[in-house]
Design a protein around this motif. Sequence first.
Motif, PDB file in Angstrom:
ATOM      1  N   ALA A 155       0.838  -1.204   0.000  1.00 48.30           N
ATOM      2  CA  ALA A 155       0.000   0.000   0.000  1.00 48.30           C
ATOM      3  C   ALA A 155       0.870   1.250   0.000  1.00 48.30           C
ATOM      4  CB  ALA A 155      -0.932  -0.002   1.200  1.00 48.30           C
ATOM      5  N   PHE A 156       1.925   1.257   0.809  1.00 52.39           N
ATOM      6  CA  PHE A 156       2.825   2.396   0.803  1.00 52.39           C
ATOM      7  C   PHE A 156       3.430   2.609  -0.577  1.00 52.39           C
ATOM      8  CE2 PHE A 156       7.261   3.774   0.843  1.00 52.39           C
ATOM      9  CZ  PHE A 156       7.106   5.072   1.281  1.00 52.39           C
ATOM     10  N   GLU A 157       3.844   1.535  -1.216  1.00 51.75           N
ATOM     11  CA  GLU A 157       4.451   1.657  -2.543  1.00 51.75           C
ATOM     12  C   GLU A 157       3.461   2.263  -3.542  1.00 51.75           C
ATOM     13  OE1 GLU A 157       7.538   1.291  -3.024  1.00 51.75           O
ATOM     14  OE2 GLU A 157       8.070   0.321  -1.141  1.00 51.75           O
ATOM     15  N   PHE A 158       2.199   1.894  -3.430  1.00 47.40           N
ATOM     16  CA  PHE A 158       1.161   2.436  -4.312  1.00 47.40           C
ATOM     17  C   PHE A 158       1.073   3.947  -4.156  1.00 47.40           C
ATOM     18  CE2 PHE A 158      -3.292   3.891  -4.485  1.00 47.40           C
ATOM     19  CZ  PHE A 158      -3.635   3.576  -5.796  1.00 47.40           C
ATOM     20  N   TYR A 159       0.920   4.424  -2.924  1.00 49.35           N
ATOM     21  CA  TYR A 159       0.768   5.851  -2.695  1.00 49.35           C
ATOM     22  C   TYR A 159       2.065   6.613  -2.972  1.00 49.35           C
ATOM     23  CZ  TYR A 159      -3.774   4.934  -0.569  1.00 49.35           C
ATOM     24  OH  TYR A 159      -5.096   4.555  -0.361  1.00 49.35           O
ATOM     25  N   SER A 160       3.187   6.001  -2.656  1.00 48.10           N
ATOM     26  CA  SER A 160       4.469   6.647  -2.910  1.00 48.10           C
ATOM     27  C   SER A 160       4.683   6.893  -4.397  1.00 48.10           C
ATOM     28  CB  SER A 160       5.598   5.780  -2.347  1.00 48.10           C
ATOM     29  OG  SER A 160       6.862   6.337  -2.647  1.00 48.10           O
ATOM     30  N   SER A 161       4.337   5.898  -5.219  1.00 48.25           N
ATOM     31  CA  SER A 161       4.537   6.046  -6.661  1.00 48.25           C
ATOM     32  C   SER A 161       3.616   7.103  -7.263  1.00 48.25           C
ATOM     33  CB  SER A 161       4.311   4.704  -7.361  1.00 48.25           C
ATOM     34  OG  SER A 161       2.948   4.302  -7.278  1.00 48.25           O
ATOM     35  N   LEU A 162       2.440   7.281  -6.661  1.00 47.68           N
ATOM     36  CA  LEU A 162       1.479   8.256  -7.173  1.00 47.68           C
ATOM     37  C   LEU A 162       1.761   9.672  -6.692  1.00 47.68           C
ATOM     38  CD1 LEU A 162      -1.866   6.299  -6.730  1.00 47.68           C
ATOM     39  CD2 LEU A 162      -0.901   7.034  -8.910  1.00 47.68           C
ATOM     40  N   PHE A 163       2.078   9.814  -5.408  1.00 46.36           N
ATOM     41  CA  PHE A 163       2.083  11.136  -4.786  1.00 46.36           C
ATOM     42  C   PHE A 163       3.438  11.570  -4.239  1.00 46.36           C
ATOM     43  CE2 PHE A 163      -2.266   9.306  -4.001  1.00 46.36           C
ATOM     44  CZ  PHE A 163      -2.883  10.021  -5.028  1.00 46.36           C
ATOM     45  N   GLY A 164       4.470  10.751  -4.421  1.00 40.82           N
ATOM     46  CA  GLY A 164       5.802  11.146  -3.991  1.00 40.82           C
ATOM     47  C   GLY A 164       6.069  11.017  -2.505  1.00 40.82           C
ATOM     48  N   TRP A 165       5.194  10.303  -1.776  1.00 35.35           N
ATOM     49  CA  TRP A 165       5.414  10.127  -0.351  1.00 35.35           C
ATOM     50  C   TRP A 165       6.678   9.302  -0.110  1.00 35.35           C
ATOM     51  CZ3 TRP A 165      -0.221   8.413   1.233  1.00 35.35           C
ATOM     52  CH2 TRP A 165      -1.105   9.475   0.967  1.00 35.35           C
ATOM     53  N   THR A 166       7.375   9.607   0.979  1.00 26.69           N
ATOM     54  CA  THR A 166       8.616   8.919   1.291  1.00 26.69           C
ATOM     55  C   THR A 166       8.522   8.217   2.642  1.00 26.69           C
ATOM     56  OG1 THR A 166       9.520  10.948   2.281  1.00 26.69           O
ATOM     57  CG2 THR A 166      10.006  10.529  -0.048  1.00 26.69           C
ATOM     58  N   ARG A 180       4.525   1.839   9.258  1.00 26.17           N
ATOM     59  CA  ARG A 180       5.440   2.668   8.474  1.00 26.17           C
ATOM     60  C   ARG A 180       5.013   4.123   8.498  1.00 26.17           C
ATOM     61  NH1 ARG A 180       8.064   0.915   2.850  1.00 26.17           N
ATOM     62  NH2 ARG A 180       9.267  -0.228   4.433  1.00 26.17           N
ATOM     63  N   LEU A 181       5.867   4.976   9.037  1.00 30.68           N
ATOM     64  CA  LEU A 181       5.635   6.402   8.995  1.00 30.68           C
ATOM     65  C   LEU A 181       5.999   6.913   7.609  1.00 30.68           C
ATOM     66  CD1 LEU A 181       5.762   5.796  12.071  1.00 30.68           C
ATOM     67  CD2 LEU A 181       6.792   8.051  12.362  1.00 30.68           C
ATOM     68  N   PHE A 182       5.173   7.810   7.059  1.00 31.34           N
ATOM     69  CA  PHE A 182       5.475   8.370   5.745  1.00 31.34           C
ATOM     70  C   PHE A 182       5.432   9.883   5.807  1.00 31.34           C
ATOM     71  CE2 PHE A 182       0.841   7.962   5.710  1.00 31.34           C
ATOM     72  CZ  PHE A 182       0.413   9.130   5.111  1.00 31.34           C
ATOM     73  N   ALA A 183       6.167  10.497   4.902  1.00 34.92           N
ATOM     74  CA  ALA A 183       6.254  11.952   4.833  1.00 34.92           C
ATOM     75  C   ALA A 183       5.823  12.431   3.458  1.00 34.92           C
ATOM     76  CB  ALA A 183       7.673  12.416   5.132  1.00 34.92           C
ATOM     77  N   ALA A 184       5.221  13.619   3.431  1.00 33.82           N
ATOM     78  CA  ALA A 184       4.913  14.301   2.176  1.00 33.82           C
ATOM     79  C   ALA A 184       5.615  15.649   2.253  1.00 33.82           C
ATOM     80  CB  ALA A 184       3.408  14.463   1.995  1.00 33.82           C
ATOM     81  N   GLY A 185       6.930  15.596   2.157  1.00 31.45           N
ATOM     82  CA  GLY A 185       7.759  16.759   2.426  1.00 31.45           C
ATOM     83  C   GLY A 185       8.781  16.380   3.476  1.00 31.45           C
ATOM     84  N   GLY A 190       1.869  10.831   8.643  1.00 33.91           N
ATOM     85  CA  GLY A 190       0.970   9.718   8.886  1.00 33.91           C
ATOM     86  C   GLY A 190       1.694   8.392   8.943  1.00 33.91           C
ATOM     87  N   GLY A 191       0.902   7.330   9.083  1.00 35.99           N
ATOM     88  CA  GLY A 191       1.438   5.989   9.158  1.00 35.99           C
ATOM     89  C   GLY A 191       0.567   5.010   8.396  1.00 35.99           C
ATOM     90  N   ILE A 192       1.187   3.931   7.955  1.00 37.41           N
ATOM     91  CA  ILE A 192       0.486   2.886   7.210  1.00 37.41           C
ATOM     92  C   ILE A 192       0.772   1.548   7.869  1.00 37.41           C
ATOM     93  CG2 ILE A 192       0.362   1.644   5.002  1.00 37.41           C
ATOM     94  CD1 ILE A 192       1.002   4.276   3.595  1.00 37.41           C
ATOM     95  N   MET A 193      -0.279   0.793   8.115  1.00 39.63           N
ATOM     96  CA  MET A 193      -0.148  -0.529   8.716  1.00 39.63           C
ATOM     97  C   MET A 193      -1.142  -1.471   8.062  1.00 39.63           C
ATOM     98  SD  MET A 193      -2.174   0.143  12.335  1.00 39.63           S
ATOM     99  CE  MET A 193      -2.362  -1.595  12.747  1.00 39.63           C
ATOM    100  N   THR A 194      -0.871  -2.758   8.121  1.00 34.65           N
ATOM    101  CA  THR A 194      -1.853  -3.741   7.676  1.00 34.65           C
ATOM    102  C   THR A 194      -2.984  -3.772   8.688  1.00 34.65           C
ATOM    103  OG1 THR A 194      -0.138  -5.064   6.604  1.00 34.65           O
ATOM    104  CG2 THR A 194      -2.221  -6.166   7.091  1.00 34.65           C
ATOM    105  N   LYS A 195      -4.198  -3.692   8.202  1.00 33.78           N
ATOM    106  CA  LYS A 195      -5.355  -3.610   9.095  1.00 33.78           C
ATOM    107  C   LYS A 195      -5.482  -4.875   9.950  1.00 33.78           C
ATOM    108  CE  LYS A 195      -8.977  -5.596   6.135  1.00 33.78           C
ATOM    109  NZ  LYS A 195      -9.384  -6.650   7.096  1.00 33.78           N
ATOM    110  N   MET A 196      -6.129  -4.730  11.086  1.00 39.03           N
ATOM    111  CA  MET A 196      -6.417  -5.874  11.935  1.00 39.03           C
ATOM    112  C   MET A 196      -7.512  -6.732  11.295  1.00 39.03           C
ATOM    113  SD  MET A 196      -6.154  -4.336  15.812  1.00 39.03           S
ATOM    114  CE  MET A 196      -7.231  -2.936  15.521  1.00 39.03           C
TER     115      MET A 196
END
Length: 258
Positions: A155-166, A180-185, A190-196
């Motif tokens: 999921a992180f890879e999907f959003y990173s490739s679209l919006f430049g999140w790191t 996984r904490l992600f940055a937009a700048g 925010g953070g991304i985790m596999t749902k429960m």
Amino acid sequence: MPATKTQSFFWYELMTTDRNAAYAFYRKIVGWEGKDFGGGGTPYTVLSVGASGIGGMMDLSPEMCGAGLRPCWMGYISVDDVDACVARIVAAGGKIHRAPADIPGVGRFAVVADPHGAGFMLLKGSSPEGYTPPAPGARGTIGWHELHAGDGIPAFEFYSSLFGWTKAEDMDMGPLGVYRLFAAGDAPIGGIMTKMKESPMPFWLFYFNVDAIDAATALVKENGGQVMNGPMEVPTGQWIVQCLDPQGAMFALVAPGR
């Protein structure tokens, strides 16, 4: 094809079964001011922190409820070209819930989902002046964006490739997997985790800034909301609580202390 620049959430929208009651609830919790949008279409309440808008509220139509849509918060991501971004989302395995369309006087938008089903929206504003956000950290602003994903790392890879999140940092949560904490700048947003397993489907959860977590939690309970998880302290030293509003939409609060 990688994103050409970093893009992020900037507007948050509640779709609910009772807009007026929902506004009264959130105003007590986070202090938003509301104003009806005079577009002549679906009634819409614009939410503001000071002089800056941060989101809106609208009622679910009977048709939406009949189709199974329930009260929820959705986030808009600002993009330069809605149609091109939608095409890239589909190519990456995502889905279109509402094809690109124009909102007179506002801009062009679309409703989409990532490959595992978490929904979000895209918007290219029509104003050449752009959008001026409120000061970060103020009461009522959005302090954190959390994706409960079908599968966290892809999921992180999907959003990173679209919006430049790191990637900012990976946190090991033991049996719950990686957060996984992600940055937009520069700073993480925010953070991304596999749902429960208990979560019926992937979703974005938005954390609203409040001054103190215990007082805000008490207001949630006093005004018909439910506490789902917390309050709890997180590694940043902040305190969070996850809740349901009286109409059933999930939201969360974050504060610098108790």
